[in-house]
Enzyme design. Structure first.
Site, PDB file in Angstrom:
ATOM      1  N   ASP A  15       0.810  -1.230   0.000  1.00  0.00           N
ATOM      2  CA  ASP A  15       0.000   0.000   0.000  1.00  0.00           C
ATOM      3  C   ASP A  15       0.834   1.267   0.000  1.00  0.00           C
ATOM      4  O   ASP A  15       0.430   2.301   0.546  1.00  0.00           O
ATOM      5  CB  ASP A  15      -0.961   0.011   1.212  1.00  0.00           C
ATOM      6  CG  ASP A  15      -1.827  -1.233   1.258  1.00  0.00           C
ATOM      7  OD1 ASP A  15      -2.214  -1.710   0.174  1.00  0.00           O
ATOM      8  OD2 ASP A  15      -2.103  -1.728   2.362  1.00  0.00           O
ATOM      9  N   LYS A  18       1.708   2.060  -5.112  1.00  0.00           N
ATOM     10  CA  LYS A  18       2.193   1.460  -6.372  1.00  0.00           C
ATOM     11  C   LYS A  18       1.229   1.773  -7.520  1.00  0.00           C
ATOM     12  O   LYS A  18       1.652   2.113  -8.618  1.00  0.00           O
ATOM     13  CB  LYS A  18       2.340  -0.066  -6.206  1.00  0.00           C
ATOM     14  CG  LYS A  18       3.351  -0.458  -5.129  1.00  0.00           C
ATOM     15  CD  LYS A  18       3.424  -1.956  -4.912  1.00  0.00           C
ATOM     16  CE  LYS A  18       2.193  -2.543  -4.275  1.00  0.00           C
ATOM     17  NZ  LYS A  18       1.955  -2.145  -2.883  1.00  0.00           N
ATOM     18  N   GLY A  42      -4.605  -4.519  -3.716  1.00  0.00           N
ATOM     19  CA  GLY A  42      -5.595  -3.475  -3.940  1.00  0.00           C
ATOM     20  C   GLY A  42      -4.837  -2.235  -4.358  1.00  0.00           C
ATOM     21  O   GLY A  42      -4.194  -1.607  -3.525  1.00  0.00           O
ATOM     22  N   HIS A  43      -4.825  -1.939  -5.647  1.00  0.00           N
ATOM     23  CA  HIS A  43      -4.032  -0.823  -6.166  1.00  0.00           C
ATOM     24  C   HIS A  43      -4.974   0.292  -6.619  1.00  0.00           C
ATOM     25  O   HIS A  43      -5.806   0.090  -7.494  1.00  0.00           O
ATOM     26  CB  HIS A  43      -3.156  -1.293  -7.334  1.00  0.00           C
ATOM     27  CG  HIS A  43      -2.114  -2.286  -6.903  1.00  0.00           C
ATOM     28  ND1 HIS A  43      -1.232  -2.863  -7.773  1.00  0.00           N
ATOM     29  CD2 HIS A  43      -1.809  -2.786  -5.687  1.00  0.00           C
ATOM     30  CE1 HIS A  43      -0.432  -3.681  -7.098  1.00  0.00           C
ATOM     31  NE2 HIS A  43      -0.779  -3.654  -5.834  1.00  0.00           N
ATOM     32  N   GLN A 223       1.817  -6.164  -3.149  1.00  0.00           N
ATOM     33  CA  GLN A 223       2.300  -6.281  -1.763  1.00  0.00           C
ATOM     34  C   GLN A 223       3.577  -5.453  -1.572  1.00  0.00           C
ATOM     35  O   GLN A 223       3.690  -4.402  -2.153  1.00  0.00           O
ATOM     36  CB  GLN A 223       2.514  -7.750  -1.373  1.00  0.00           C
ATOM     37  CG  GLN A 223       1.214  -8.556  -1.237  1.00  0.00           C
ATOM     38  CD  GLN A 223       0.629  -8.991  -2.553  1.00  0.00           C
ATOM     39  OE1 GLN A 223       1.298  -9.615  -3.357  1.00  0.00           O
ATOM     40  NE2 GLN A 223      -0.625  -8.686  -2.792  1.00  0.00           N
TER      41      GLN A 223
END
Ligand code: GDP
Ligand code: IMO
Ligand code: MG
Length: 432
Positions: A15, A18, A42-43, A223
Protein backbone atom coordinates in the site's frame (compact mmCIF):
# COMPACT_ATOMS: atom_id res chain seq x y z
CA UNK A 1 21.76 -3.45 -25.68
CA UNK A 2 19.67 -1.07 -23.60
CA UNK A 3 16.08 -1.77 -22.63
CA UNK A 4 13.14 0.57 -21.97
CA UNK A 5 11.90 -1.17 -18.89
CA UNK A 6 11.22 -0.15 -15.30
CA UNK A 7 10.23 -2.10 -12.19
CA UNK A 8 8.03 -0.55 -9.51
CA UNK A 9 7.65 -2.21 -6.12
CA UNK A 10 6.90 -1.34 -2.50
CA UNK A 11 9.77 -1.33 -0.03
CA UNK A 12 7.58 -1.89 3.04
CA UNK A 13 4.40 -3.83 3.91
CA UNK A 14 2.34 -2.90 0.84
CA UNK A 15 0.00 0.00 0.00
CA UNK A 16 2.89 2.39 -0.65
CA UNK A 17 1.10 3.90 -3.65
CA UNK A 18 2.19 1.46 -6.37
CA UNK A 19 -1.08 1.91 -8.27
CA UNK A 20 -0.69 5.69 -8.42
CA UNK A 21 2.87 5.51 -9.72
CA UNK A 22 2.37 2.67 -12.15
CA UNK A 23 -0.43 4.75 -13.69
CA UNK A 24 1.89 7.79 -13.67
CA UNK A 25 4.70 5.92 -15.44
CA UNK A 26 2.21 4.20 -17.74
CA UNK A 27 1.64 7.57 -19.42
CA UNK A 28 4.92 6.94 -21.25
CA UNK A 29 4.66 3.12 -21.45
CA UNK A 30 3.40 0.59 -23.98
CA UNK A 31 2.85 -2.34 -21.62
CA UNK A 32 2.20 -2.77 -17.87
CA UNK A 33 2.83 -6.18 -16.30
CA UNK A 34 1.75 -7.81 -13.02
CA UNK A 35 4.07 -10.70 -12.14
CA UNK A 36 3.13 -12.02 -8.68
CA UNK A 37 0.32 -12.09 -6.16
CA UNK A 38 -3.37 -12.22 -6.92
CA UNK A 39 -6.59 -10.64 -5.73
CA UNK A 40 -4.95 -9.91 -2.37
CA UNK A 41 -3.64 -6.71 -3.98
CA UNK A 42 -5.60 -3.48 -3.94
CA UNK A 43 -4.03 -0.82 -6.17
CA UNK A 44 -5.70 2.58 -6.33
CA UNK A 45 -5.49 4.76 -9.42
CA UNK A 46 -7.15 8.15 -9.53
CA UNK A 47 -7.40 9.05 -13.19
CA UNK A 48 -9.40 11.96 -14.64
CA UNK A 49 -11.55 12.15 -11.50
CA UNK A 50 -12.36 8.41 -11.49
CA UNK A 51 -11.08 6.18 -8.67
CA UNK A 52 -10.14 2.64 -9.74
CA UNK A 53 -9.24 -0.13 -7.30
CA UNK A 54 -7.48 -2.98 -9.05
CA UNK A 55 -6.87 -6.42 -7.60
CA UNK A 56 -5.60 -8.30 -10.66
CA UNK A 57 -5.69 -5.95 -13.64
CA UNK A 58 -2.42 -3.98 -13.96
CA UNK A 59 -2.70 -0.28 -13.21
CA UNK A 60 -2.08 0.71 -16.85
CA UNK A 61 -5.71 -0.15 -17.65
CA UNK A 62 -7.29 3.32 -17.19
CA UNK A 63 -4.91 4.61 -19.89
CA UNK A 64 -5.93 1.64 -22.11
CA UNK A 65 -2.34 0.39 -22.28
CA UNK A 66 -1.49 -3.22 -23.05
CA UNK A 67 -1.78 -5.01 -19.71
CA UNK A 68 -0.17 -8.38 -19.04
CA UNK A 69 -0.87 -10.76 -16.16
CA UNK A 70 2.16 -13.02 -16.17
CA UNK A 71 2.84 -16.56 -14.98
CA UNK A 72 3.85 -15.65 -11.41
CA UNK A 73 0.32 -14.50 -10.55
CA UNK A 74 -2.51 -16.55 -9.10
CA UNK A 75 -5.82 -15.84 -10.80
CA UNK A 76 -9.29 -15.76 -9.32
CA UNK A 77 -11.19 -15.83 -12.64
CA UNK A 78 -14.35 -14.38 -11.15
CA UNK A 79 -12.49 -11.31 -9.84
CA UNK A 80 -10.64 -10.87 -13.13
CA UNK A 81 -13.81 -11.10 -15.24
CA UNK A 82 -15.57 -8.60 -12.96
CA UNK A 83 -12.67 -6.17 -13.32
CA UNK A 84 -12.80 -6.50 -17.12
CA UNK A 85 -16.57 -5.92 -17.07
CA UNK A 86 -16.22 -2.87 -14.80
CA UNK A 87 -13.68 -1.33 -17.16
CA UNK A 88 -15.89 -2.07 -20.17
CA UNK A 89 -18.80 -0.40 -18.38
CA UNK A 90 -16.63 2.71 -18.12
CA UNK A 91 -16.02 2.44 -21.89
CA UNK A 92 -12.41 1.43 -21.35
CA UNK A 93 -10.93 -0.96 -23.90
CA UNK A 94 -9.16 -3.81 -22.07
CA UNK A 95 -6.00 -4.87 -23.91
CA UNK A 96 -5.24 -7.88 -21.73
CA UNK A 97 -2.78 -10.74 -22.20
CA UNK A 98 -3.05 -13.54 -19.63
CA UNK A 99 -0.36 -16.15 -19.11
CA UNK A 100 -1.30 -19.75 -19.85
CA UNK A 101 0.93 -20.86 -16.98
CA UNK A 102 -0.49 -18.66 -14.20
CA UNK A 103 -2.30 -20.71 -11.55
CA UNK A 104 -6.03 -20.68 -10.82
CA UNK A 105 -7.60 -19.88 -7.43
CA UNK A 106 -10.72 -21.93 -6.62
CA UNK A 107 -13.33 -21.33 -3.86
CA UNK A 108 -11.86 -24.15 -1.75
CA UNK A 109 -8.57 -22.22 -1.66
CA UNK A 110 -10.35 -19.27 -0.04
CA UNK A 111 -12.00 -21.62 2.47
CA UNK A 112 -8.66 -23.24 3.30
CA UNK A 113 -7.04 -19.82 3.67
CA UNK A 114 -9.49 -19.02 6.49
CA UNK A 115 -9.13 -22.45 8.15
CA UNK A 116 -5.33 -22.42 8.02
CA UNK A 117 -5.22 -18.92 9.46
CA UNK A 118 -7.40 -19.95 12.37
CA UNK A 119 -5.22 -22.92 13.19
CA UNK A 120 -2.00 -20.86 13.03
CA UNK A 121 -2.99 -18.90 16.13
CA UNK A 122 -0.37 -16.27 16.94
CA UNK A 123 1.56 -17.07 13.78
CA UNK A 124 -1.38 -16.04 11.57
CA UNK A 125 -0.51 -13.31 9.06
CA UNK A 126 -4.03 -11.90 9.03
CA UNK A 127 -4.43 -12.75 5.35
CA UNK A 128 -6.87 -11.16 2.93
CA UNK A 129 -8.58 -14.59 2.68
CA UNK A 130 -8.29 -14.54 -1.09
CA UNK A 131 -6.86 -18.08 -1.25
CA UNK A 132 -3.34 -16.88 -1.99
CA UNK A 133 -1.34 -19.15 0.35
CA UNK A 134 -3.25 -22.35 -0.50
CA UNK A 135 -3.00 -21.71 -4.28
CA UNK A 136 0.76 -21.07 -4.16
CA UNK A 137 1.08 -24.17 -1.92
CA UNK A 138 -0.64 -26.29 -4.57
CA UNK A 139 1.57 -24.75 -7.26
CA UNK A 140 4.72 -25.76 -5.33
CA UNK A 141 3.33 -29.20 -4.51
CA UNK A 142 2.51 -29.60 -8.20
CA UNK A 143 -1.21 -30.19 -7.70
CA UNK A 144 -2.06 -26.81 -9.21
CA UNK A 145 -4.46 -26.07 -12.07
CA UNK A 146 -3.11 -23.57 -14.57
CA UNK A 147 -4.88 -21.19 -16.94
CA UNK A 148 -4.04 -23.57 -19.81
CA UNK A 149 -6.06 -26.26 -18.00
CA UNK A 150 -8.88 -23.80 -17.28
CA UNK A 151 -9.39 -23.08 -20.98
CA UNK A 152 -9.25 -26.77 -21.97
CA UNK A 153 -12.33 -28.43 -20.38
CA UNK A 154 -11.01 -32.00 -20.77
CA UNK A 155 -7.84 -31.15 -18.86
CA UNK A 156 -9.78 -29.03 -16.36
CA UNK A 157 -12.08 -31.94 -15.52
CA UNK A 158 -9.21 -34.35 -14.81
CA UNK A 159 -6.97 -31.95 -12.91
CA UNK A 160 -9.69 -30.15 -10.99
CA UNK A 161 -11.25 -33.44 -9.87
CA UNK A 162 -7.93 -34.62 -8.45
CA UNK A 163 -7.31 -31.32 -6.68
CA UNK A 164 -10.90 -31.06 -5.47
CA UNK A 165 -10.84 -34.54 -3.90
CA UNK A 166 -7.58 -33.82 -2.16
CA UNK A 167 -8.70 -30.44 -0.80
CA UNK A 168 -12.06 -31.92 0.21
CA UNK A 169 -10.24 -34.37 2.47
CA UNK A 170 -8.18 -31.56 3.99
CA UNK A 171 -11.16 -29.25 4.55
CA UNK A 172 -13.15 -32.11 6.08
CA UNK A 173 -10.36 -32.67 8.58
CA UNK A 174 -11.14 -29.16 9.86
CA UNK A 175 -14.89 -29.36 9.35
CA UNK A 176 -16.40 -32.85 8.81
CA UNK A 177 -19.75 -31.38 7.66
CA UNK A 178 -18.26 -29.43 4.76
CA UNK A 179 -19.59 -30.24 1.28
CA UNK A 180 -19.22 -28.70 -2.16
CA UNK A 181 -20.53 -30.21 -5.38
CA UNK A 182 -17.78 -31.01 -7.89
CA UNK A 183 -19.96 -30.65 -10.99
CA UNK A 184 -21.22 -27.23 -9.95
CA UNK A 185 -17.72 -25.89 -9.52
CA UNK A 186 -16.48 -27.59 -12.71
CA UNK A 187 -19.34 -26.11 -14.80
CA UNK A 188 -18.78 -22.65 -13.30
CA UNK A 189 -15.03 -22.68 -13.98
CA UNK A 190 -15.48 -24.13 -17.47
CA UNK A 191 -17.52 -21.02 -18.29
CA UNK A 192 -14.83 -18.75 -16.85
CA UNK A 193 -12.31 -20.57 -19.05
CA UNK A 194 -14.42 -19.94 -22.16
CA UNK A 195 -14.61 -16.23 -21.34
CA UNK A 196 -10.89 -15.85 -20.57
CA UNK A 197 -9.64 -17.93 -23.52
CA UNK A 198 -9.31 -15.00 -25.97
CA UNK A 199 -6.80 -13.31 -23.65
CA UNK A 200 -4.53 -16.33 -23.06
CA UNK A 201 -1.06 -16.46 -24.59
CA UNK A 202 2.56 -17.33 -23.73
CA UNK A 203 3.33 -14.02 -22.01
CA UNK A 204 7.06 -14.79 -21.58
CA UNK A 205 7.51 -14.97 -25.36
CA UNK A 206 5.30 -11.93 -25.90
CA UNK A 207 7.15 -9.78 -23.34
CA UNK A 208 10.66 -10.71 -24.45
CA UNK A 209 9.78 -9.95 -28.05
CA UNK A 210 8.20 -6.62 -27.10
CA UNK A 211 11.16 -5.61 -24.90
CA UNK A 212 13.72 -6.64 -27.53
CA UNK A 213 11.91 -4.48 -30.09
CA UNK A 214 12.23 -1.41 -27.81
CA UNK A 215 8.73 -1.30 -26.29
CA UNK A 216 8.45 0.55 -22.97
CA UNK A 217 7.39 -1.78 -20.22
CA UNK A 218 6.46 -1.15 -16.55
CA UNK A 219 6.59 -4.11 -14.15
CA UNK A 220 4.10 -3.62 -11.30
CA UNK A 221 4.67 -5.54 -8.09
CA UNK A 222 1.94 -6.22 -5.57
CA UNK A 223 2.30 -6.28 -1.76
CA UNK A 224 5.74 -5.17 -0.53
CA UNK A 225 9.28 -6.30 0.11
CA UNK A 226 8.71 -6.99 3.82
CA UNK A 227 5.76 -9.26 2.94
CA UNK A 228 7.86 -11.30 0.49
CA UNK A 229 8.14 -15.04 0.94
CA UNK A 230 11.95 -15.24 0.81
CA UNK A 231 13.19 -11.87 2.07
CA UNK A 232 10.30 -10.58 4.15
CA UNK A 233 9.21 -11.11 7.77
CA UNK A 234 8.26 -14.78 7.47
CA UNK A 235 5.69 -16.13 8.29
CA UNK A 236 3.82 -12.80 8.60
CA UNK A 237 3.69 -12.06 4.90
CA UNK A 238 2.39 -13.32 1.60
CA UNK A 239 3.37 -16.32 -0.55
CA UNK A 240 5.28 -14.74 -3.43
CA UNK A 241 8.40 -12.64 -3.99
CA UNK A 242 6.64 -9.31 -3.68
CA UNK A 243 9.56 -7.25 -4.95
CA UNK A 244 11.78 -6.71 -7.98
CA UNK A 245 13.36 -10.14 -7.45
CA UNK A 246 10.02 -11.71 -8.38
CA UNK A 247 10.06 -10.32 -11.91
CA UNK A 248 12.24 -12.81 -13.75
CA UNK A 249 10.65 -15.97 -12.36
CA UNK A 250 7.21 -14.37 -12.53
CA UNK A 251 7.44 -13.34 -16.19
CA UNK A 252 10.25 -15.22 -17.94
CA UNK A 253 12.00 -11.91 -18.64
CA UNK A 254 15.66 -12.22 -17.59
CA UNK A 255 16.88 -9.74 -14.96
CA UNK A 256 19.37 -8.17 -17.39
CA UNK A 257 16.37 -6.80 -19.33
CA UNK A 258 15.14 -4.83 -16.33
CA UNK A 259 16.76 -1.46 -16.87
CA UNK A 260 15.63 0.42 -13.75
CA UNK A 261 14.35 -0.55 -10.35
CA UNK A 262 12.20 1.94 -8.45
CA UNK A 263 11.26 1.37 -4.81
CA UNK A 264 8.27 3.19 -3.31
CA UNK A 265 8.12 4.24 0.32
CA UNK A 266 5.53 6.12 2.31
CA UNK A 267 6.57 9.17 4.33
CA UNK A 268 5.58 7.00 7.32
CA UNK A 269 4.91 3.24 7.53
CA UNK A 270 1.67 1.27 7.35
CA UNK A 271 0.90 -2.38 7.81
CA UNK A 272 -2.31 -4.36 7.58
CA UNK A 273 -2.56 -7.81 9.17
CA UNK A 274 -0.48 -9.56 11.82
CA UNK A 275 3.20 -9.56 12.72
CA UNK A 276 5.55 -7.30 14.64
CA UNK A 277 6.01 -3.69 13.52
CA UNK A 278 8.98 -2.03 15.26
CA UNK A 279 8.06 1.64 14.67
CA UNK A 280 4.30 1.19 15.22
CA UNK A 281 2.38 4.02 16.90
CA UNK A 282 -0.70 3.28 18.98
CA UNK A 283 -1.63 6.76 20.18
CA UNK A 284 -3.44 9.89 18.97
CA UNK A 285 -0.65 10.55 16.44
CA UNK A 286 -1.50 7.18 14.85
CA UNK A 287 -5.18 8.16 14.69
CA UNK A 288 -4.27 11.45 13.01
CA UNK A 289 -1.97 9.85 10.42
CA UNK A 290 -4.50 7.05 9.72
CA UNK A 291 -7.26 9.62 9.15
CA UNK A 292 -5.17 11.98 7.04
CA UNK A 293 -3.69 9.15 4.95
CA UNK A 294 -7.10 7.37 4.70
CA UNK A 295 -5.34 4.24 5.88
CA UNK A 296 -8.03 1.62 5.46
CA UNK A 297 -7.38 -1.56 3.42
CA UNK A 298 -8.33 -1.33 -0.28
CA UNK A 299 -9.37 -5.02 -0.39
CA UNK A 300 -10.65 -5.74 3.12
CA UNK A 301 -11.42 -2.26 4.52
CA UNK A 302 -9.39 -3.07 7.67
CA UNK A 303 -7.84 -0.06 9.47
CA UNK A 304 -4.13 -0.10 8.69
CA UNK A 305 -1.59 0.03 11.50
CA UNK A 306 0.70 3.07 11.16
CA UNK A 307 4.09 4.13 12.51
CA UNK A 308 7.22 6.17 11.79
CA UNK A 309 9.23 5.51 8.64
CA UNK A 310 11.78 2.70 9.13
CA UNK A 311 14.85 3.40 7.01
CA UNK A 312 16.73 0.47 8.53
CA UNK A 313 14.51 -2.18 6.93
CA UNK A 314 14.16 -0.04 3.77
CA UNK A 315 17.97 -0.03 3.36
CA UNK A 316 17.91 -3.82 3.42
CA UNK A 317 15.25 -3.83 0.69
CA UNK A 318 17.32 -1.40 -1.41
CA UNK A 319 20.28 -3.77 -1.15
CA UNK A 320 18.54 -7.00 -2.11
CA UNK A 321 16.54 -5.45 -4.96
CA UNK A 322 19.28 -3.25 -6.41
CA UNK A 323 17.09 -0.15 -6.15
CA UNK A 324 18.17 2.71 -8.45
CA UNK A 325 15.62 5.32 -7.36
CA UNK A 326 13.07 6.00 -4.65
CA UNK A 327 9.59 7.51 -4.73
CA UNK A 328 8.15 8.96 -1.49
CA UNK A 329 4.36 9.09 -1.21
CA UNK A 330 1.80 10.51 1.21
CA UNK A 331 3.99 13.37 2.46
CA UNK A 332 0.81 15.49 2.65
CA UNK A 333 -0.73 12.98 5.08
CA UNK A 334 1.84 13.95 7.73
CA UNK A 335 0.60 17.56 7.76
CA UNK A 336 0.21 19.00 11.25
CA UNK A 337 2.22 16.19 12.87
CA UNK A 338 5.12 17.77 14.76
CA UNK A 339 7.74 16.62 15.55
CA UNK A 340 8.34 13.76 13.09
CA UNK A 341 10.66 10.81 13.65
CA UNK A 342 12.75 8.75 11.27
CA UNK A 343 14.09 5.36 12.39
CA UNK A 344 17.63 4.96 11.10
CA UNK A 345 18.93 1.97 13.08
CA UNK A 346 18.02 -0.80 15.50
CA UNK A 347 19.72 -1.39 18.83
CA UNK A 348 19.95 -4.88 20.33
CA UNK A 349 21.48 -5.54 23.78
CA UNK A 350 23.14 -2.10 23.77
CA UNK A 351 24.66 -2.60 20.32
CA UNK A 352 23.71 -0.84 17.03
CA UNK A 353 23.08 -3.53 14.43
CA UNK A 354 24.96 -3.52 11.16
CA UNK A 355 22.28 -5.27 9.12
CA UNK A 356 18.48 -5.60 9.42
CA UNK A 357 17.98 -8.88 11.29
CA UNK A 358 15.11 -10.24 9.07
CA UNK A 359 14.09 -12.85 11.72
CA UNK A 360 10.88 -11.73 13.42
CA UNK A 361 11.92 -13.20 16.81
CA UNK A 362 15.07 -11.02 16.79
CA UNK A 363 13.36 -7.90 15.45
CA UNK A 364 10.88 -8.07 18.34
CA UNK A 365 13.78 -7.59 20.77
CA UNK A 366 15.26 -4.60 18.94
CA UNK A 367 14.80 -0.95 19.88
CA UNK A 368 14.38 1.48 16.95
CA UNK A 369 16.76 4.46 17.04
CA UNK A 370 15.17 7.71 15.88
CA UNK A 371 16.16 11.12 14.57
CA UNK A 372 13.74 13.99 15.18
CA UNK A 373 12.52 16.38 12.47
CA UNK A 374 10.30 19.43 12.36
CA UNK A 375 6.89 18.77 10.77
CA UNK A 376 4.94 20.93 8.32
CA UNK A 377 1.61 22.68 8.63
CA UNK A 378 -1.80 21.56 7.45
CA UNK A 379 -2.57 22.84 3.94
CA UNK A 380 -5.53 22.63 1.62
CA UNK A 381 -3.62 23.44 -1.56
CA UNK A 382 -1.29 20.45 -2.03
CA UNK A 383 -2.37 20.06 -5.68
CA UNK A 384 -1.38 23.64 -6.42
CA UNK A 385 1.93 23.16 -4.62
CA UNK A 386 2.61 20.09 -6.76
CA UNK A 387 1.98 22.17 -9.88
CA UNK A 388 4.44 24.84 -8.68
CA UNK A 389 7.19 22.28 -8.13
CA UNK A 390 9.78 21.35 -5.52
CA UNK A 391 10.71 24.94 -4.62
CA UNK A 392 7.20 25.56 -3.31
CA UNK A 393 7.02 22.70 -0.78
CA UNK A 394 7.58 23.64 2.88
CA UNK A 395 11.24 23.92 3.94
CA UNK A 396 10.75 21.37 6.72
CA UNK A 397 9.45 18.87 4.12
CA UNK A 398 12.58 19.47 2.02
CA UNK A 399 14.76 18.79 5.08
CA UNK A 400 12.82 15.56 5.75
CA UNK A 401 13.15 14.36 2.13
CA UNK A 402 16.83 15.25 1.92
CA UNK A 403 17.54 13.42 5.20
CA UNK A 404 15.88 10.29 3.79
CA UNK A 405 17.90 10.57 0.57
CA UNK A 406 21.18 10.95 2.52
CA UNK A 407 20.41 8.11 4.92
CA UNK A 408 19.42 5.73 2.09
CA UNK A 409 22.18 6.92 -0.21
CA UNK A 410 19.71 6.52 -3.07
CA UNK A 411 18.26 9.15 -5.41
CA UNK A 412 14.71 10.33 -4.63
CA UNK A 413 13.21 10.46 -8.12
CA UNK A 414 9.69 11.66 -7.31
CA UNK A 415 7.57 12.77 -4.40
CA UNK A 416 3.83 12.57 -4.01
CA UNK A 417 1.64 15.02 -2.08
CA UNK A 418 -1.84 13.80 -3.01
CA UNK A 419 -3.69 10.86 -4.57
CA UNK A 420 -4.18 12.36 -8.05
CA UNK A 421 -1.82 11.66 -10.92
CA UNK A 422 -0.72 15.29 -10.99
CA UNK A 423 -0.10 15.62 -7.25
CA UNK A 424 3.42 14.55 -8.11
CA UNK A 425 6.79 16.30 -8.31
CA UNK A 426 9.62 14.83 -10.37
CA UNK A 427 13.10 15.43 -8.94
CA UNK A 428 14.94 13.70 -11.72
CA UNK A 429 14.50 14.12 -15.47
CA UNK A 430 15.61 10.67 -16.61
CA UNK A 431 13.08 8.48 -14.79
CA UNK A 432 11.55 6.61 -17.72
P1 GDP B 1 -0.86 0.25 -3.47
O1 GDP B 1 -1.42 -1.03 -2.97
O2 GDP B 1 0.61 0.37 -3.24
O3 GDP B 1 -1.23 0.56 -4.90
O4 GDP B 1 -1.52 1.40 -2.58
P2 GDP B 1 -3.08 1.53 -2.19
O5 GDP B 1 -3.81 2.02 -3.38
O6 GDP B 1 -3.59 0.32 -1.52
O7 GDP B 1 -2.99 2.63 -1.05
C1 GDP B 1 -2.43 3.90 -1.28
C2 GDP B 1 -3.51 4.95 -1.01
O8 GDP B 1 -2.91 6.22 -0.92
C3 GDP B 1 -4.52 5.07 -2.14
O9 GDP B 1 -5.77 5.43 -1.61
C4 GDP B 1 -3.96 6.21 -3.00
O10 GDP B 1 -4.97 6.87 -3.75
C5 GDP B 1 -3.41 7.09 -1.93
N1 GDP B 1 -2.24 7.91 -2.29
C6 GDP B 1 -1.16 7.60 -3.07
N2 GDP B 1 -0.26 8.59 -3.02
C7 GDP B 1 -0.77 9.53 -2.19
C8 GDP B 1 -0.28 10.79 -1.71
O11 GDP B 1 0.82 11.23 -2.01
N3 GDP B 1 -1.11 11.48 -0.85
C9 GDP B 1 -2.32 11.02 -0.46
N4 GDP B 1 -3.03 11.76 0.38
N5 GDP B 1 -2.81 9.84 -0.89
C10 GDP B 1 -2.03 9.11 -1.74
P1 IMO C 1 -1.02 -4.30 -2.09
O1 IMO C 1 -0.61 -4.88 -3.43
C1 IMO C 1 -0.98 -4.72 2.26
C2 IMO C 1 -0.86 -8.84 3.80
C3 IMO C 1 -2.05 -9.36 4.57
C4 IMO C 1 -1.38 -10.39 5.48
C5 IMO C 1 -0.30 -10.97 4.57
C6 IMO C 1 -0.70 -12.27 3.87
O2 IMO C 1 -2.32 -3.56 -2.16
O3 IMO C 1 0.08 -3.52 -1.48
P2 IMO C 1 -2.29 -12.89 1.85
O4 IMO C 1 -3.76 -12.61 1.62
O5 IMO C 1 -1.38 -12.35 0.80
O6 IMO C 1 -2.02 -14.33 2.11
O7 IMO C 1 -1.94 -12.11 3.23
O8 IMO C 1 -0.01 -9.98 3.60
N1 IMO C 1 -1.17 -8.30 2.44
C7 IMO C 1 -1.16 -7.01 2.13
N2 IMO C 1 -0.95 -5.91 2.90
N3 IMO C 1 -1.16 -4.60 0.92
C8 IMO C 1 -1.33 -5.68 0.14
O9 IMO C 1 -1.36 -5.62 -1.20
C9 IMO C 1 -1.39 -6.95 0.74
N4 IMO C 1 -1.57 -8.22 0.27
C10 IMO C 1 -1.43 -9.02 1.32
O10 IMO C 1 -2.68 -8.32 5.31
O11 IMO C 1 -0.71 -9.76 6.56
MG1 MG D 1 -2.97 -1.68 -1.71
Amino acid sequence: MSYNTIAVFGLSWGDEGKGKFVDYLAQKADIVVRFQGGANAGHTVVSDGVKYKFQLIPSGAPLEKEVVIANGCVIDPKVLLTEIENLNNLNKKVNLKLSSTAHVVFPFHNILDGLEEESKGKHAAGTTKRGIGPTYSDKSARWGVRIFDLINPDLLKIKLEKLFNLKRRVIKSYNPDWEMDFNTIFEEYKKYGEKLKPYVIDTAYYLNKAIDSGKKVVFEAAQGNLLGIDHGMYPYGTSSNANALGISAGTGVPSKKIAKVVGIIKAYTSRVGGGFFPTELENDIAVKIRDQGKEYGTVTGRPRRVGWIDLFNIKYGIMINGVDMIIITLLDALEGVDPLYICTDYELDGRILESWPIQSEIIEKCKPIYKEFKGWEKRDDWSRIAKDGYDSIPDSMKTYIEAIENELNTKIAMISIGPNRNDTIELSNDIF
